[in-house]
Design an enzyme around this catalytic site. Structure first.
Site, PDB file in Angstrom:
ATOM      1  N   LYS A  11       0.719  -0.858  15.688  1.00 57.71           N
ATOM      2  CA  LYS A  11       1.915  -0.219  15.829  1.00 57.71           C
ATOM      3  C   LYS A  11       2.162   1.069  16.998  1.00 57.71           C
ATOM      4  CE  LYS A  11       2.033  -0.537  10.784  1.00 57.71           C
ATOM      5  NZ  LYS A  11       2.131   0.187   9.317  1.00 57.71           N
ATOM      6  N   TYR A  51      10.893  -4.369   7.130  1.00 53.67           N
ATOM      7  CA  TYR A  51      10.337  -3.753   6.175  1.00 53.67           C
ATOM      8  C   TYR A  51      11.421  -3.506   4.626  1.00 53.67           C
ATOM      9  CZ  TYR A  51       6.296  -2.545   8.680  1.00 53.67           C
ATOM     10  OH  TYR A  51       5.190  -2.154   9.250  1.00 53.67           O
ATOM     11  N   PHE A  59       9.987   6.583   1.790  1.00 45.18           N
ATOM     12  CA  PHE A  59       9.127   6.504   3.031  1.00 45.18           C
ATOM     13  C   PHE A  59      10.051   5.436   4.038  1.00 45.18           C
ATOM     14  CE2 PHE A  59       6.411   4.076   0.685  1.00 45.18           C
ATOM     15  CZ  PHE A  59       6.425   2.818   1.332  1.00 45.18           C
ATOM     16  N   THR A  93      -4.269   1.005   3.182  1.00 38.72           N
ATOM     17  CA  THR A  93      -2.894   1.428   3.684  1.00 38.72           C
ATOM     18  C   THR A  93      -3.242   3.106   4.248  1.00 38.72           C
ATOM     19  OG1 THR A  93      -1.767  -0.008   2.328  1.00 38.72           O
ATOM     20  CG2 THR A  93      -0.570   1.940   3.387  1.00 38.72           C
ATOM     21  N   ASN A 114      -0.327   4.472  10.556  1.00 34.78           N
ATOM     22  CA  ASN A 114      -1.610   3.874  10.252  1.00 34.78           C
ATOM     23  C   ASN A 114      -2.240   2.835  11.109  1.00 34.78           C
ATOM     24  OD1 ASN A 114       0.068   2.098   9.191  1.00 34.78           O
ATOM     25  ND2 ASN A 114      -0.764   1.944   7.235  1.00 34.78           N
ATOM     26  N   HIS A 117      -0.525  -3.340  11.254  1.00 41.79           N
ATOM     27  CA  HIS A 117       0.002  -4.111  10.139  1.00 41.79           C
ATOM     28  C   HIS A 117      -0.736  -5.483   9.812  1.00 41.79           C
ATOM     29  CE1 HIS A 117       3.011  -6.303   7.575  1.00 41.79           C
ATOM     30  NE2 HIS A 117       2.714  -7.353   8.318  1.00 41.79           N
ATOM     31  N   GLU A 128       6.690 -13.226   8.633  1.00 41.67           N
ATOM     32  CA  GLU A 128       6.788 -12.467   9.897  1.00 41.67           C
ATOM     33  C   GLU A 128       6.375 -13.130  11.273  1.00 41.67           C
ATOM     34  OE1 GLU A 128       5.007  -9.147   6.631  1.00 41.67           O
ATOM     35  OE2 GLU A 128       3.665  -9.812   8.008  1.00 41.67           O
TER      36      GLU A 128
HETATM   37  P1  DAT Z   1       0.344  -2.268   4.014  1.00 45.26           P
HETATM   38  O1  DAT Z   1       0.922  -1.828   5.580  1.00 45.26           O
HETATM   39  O2  DAT Z   1      -1.125  -1.677   3.903  1.00 45.26           O
HETATM   40  O3  DAT Z   1       0.391  -3.413   3.824  1.00 45.26           O
HETATM   41  P2  DAT Z   1       2.702  -1.482   2.458  1.00 45.26           P
HETATM   42  O4  DAT Z   1       3.215  -2.555   2.834  1.00 45.26           O
HETATM   43  O5  DAT Z   1       2.695  -0.732   1.087  1.00 45.26           O
HETATM   44  O6  DAT Z   1       1.175  -1.002   3.291  1.00 45.26           O
HETATM   45  O7  DAT Z   1       3.431  -0.296   3.313  1.00 45.26           O
HETATM   46  C1  DAT Z   1       4.033  -0.628   4.580  1.00 45.26           C
HETATM   47  C2  DAT Z   1       3.806   0.674   5.489  1.00 45.26           C
HETATM   48  O8  DAT Z   1       5.021   1.621   4.866  1.00 45.26           O
HETATM   49  C3  DAT Z   1       2.493   1.308   5.647  1.00 45.26           C
HETATM   50  O9  DAT Z   1       1.564   0.576   6.623  1.00 45.26           O
HETATM   51  C4  DAT Z   1       2.621   2.588   5.784  1.00 45.26           C
HETATM   52  C5  DAT Z   1       4.137   2.892   5.067  1.00 45.26           C
HETATM   53  N1  DAT Z   1       3.904   3.523   3.895  1.00 45.26           N
HETATM   54  C6  DAT Z   1       3.391   3.004   2.742  1.00 45.26           C
HETATM   55  N2  DAT Z   1       2.990   3.886   1.441  1.00 45.26           N
HETATM   56  C7  DAT Z   1       3.412   5.016   2.326  1.00 45.26           C
HETATM   57  C8  DAT Z   1       3.579   6.236   1.652  1.00 45.26           C
HETATM   58  N3  DAT Z   1       2.907   6.547   0.363  1.00 45.26           N
HETATM   59  N4  DAT Z   1       4.027   7.171   2.465  1.00 45.26           N
HETATM   60  C9  DAT Z   1       4.231   6.808   3.902  1.00 45.26           C
HETATM   61  N5  DAT Z   1       4.323   5.731   4.470  1.00 45.26           N
HETATM   62  C10 DAT Z   1       3.777   4.930   3.851  1.00 45.26           C
HETATM   63 MG    MG Z   2       2.378  -4.438   3.502  1.00 49.42          MG
END
Ligand code: DAT
Ligand code: MG
Length: 141
Positions: A11, A51, A59, A93, A114, A117, A128
């Protein structure tokens, strides 16, 4: 378990901090083979589409803003049990919850920023990967 594929993006935060090299080293040391890779930048429309599953989450707008703020490195990775093993390698995450030694524990600063991905299913890995790569950009044997 048959060899299969997952999709990853380093990222914008990771690219900005010059973590491309160390993160790719972790990925290859863990046995993943890079079969496609590019540095690119998501457009706003592209990030929204990528996304879309999160479009109703609070978020979402910040996530789109973050993911478009600079270049990313997209890659397709091949390994036995690729999707699940890669999720283990990247960690939770939220880096505060990520296990020691995981990529997010080492390189992520927060749940919003973070570092990396990883696809969450074989189906999403295929979707993807197709979002970022054409067939002739994928080198498998
Ligand atoms: P991951 O990337 O671990 O698959 P996800 O698919 O639930 O996690 O979410 C996609 C992205 O969205 C994640 O990498 C960062 C952001 N995100 C997720 N939960 C969040 C939160 N509670 N606050 C802020 N950003 C968040
Ligand atoms: Mg995810």
């Amino acid at each position: 378990m048959a060899t299969n594929r997952t999709f990853t993006m380093l990222k914008p935060d990771a690219v900005e901090k010059n973590y491309i090299g160390p993160i790719l080293e972790k990925i290859t040391a863990a046995g993943f083979k890079i079969i496609a890779m590019k540095m690119t930048r998501l457009t706003e429309a592209g990030a929204k589409q990528f996304y879309e599953i999160h479009k109703d989450r609070p978020f979402y707008n910040d996530l789109v803003k973050f993911m478009t703020r600079g270049p990313i490195v997209a890659a397709i990775l091949e390994k036995e049990n690729a999707v699940a093993d890669f999720r283990v390698l990247i960690g939770a995450t939220n880096p505060n919850d990520a296990a020691e030694g995981t990529i997010r524990k080492l390189y992520a600063e927060s749940v919003s920023f973070n570092a990396i991905h990883g696809s969450d299913s074989d189906e999403n890995a295929a979707i993807e990967s197709a979002f970022h790569f054409s067939g002739r950009e994928i080198f498998s044997n």
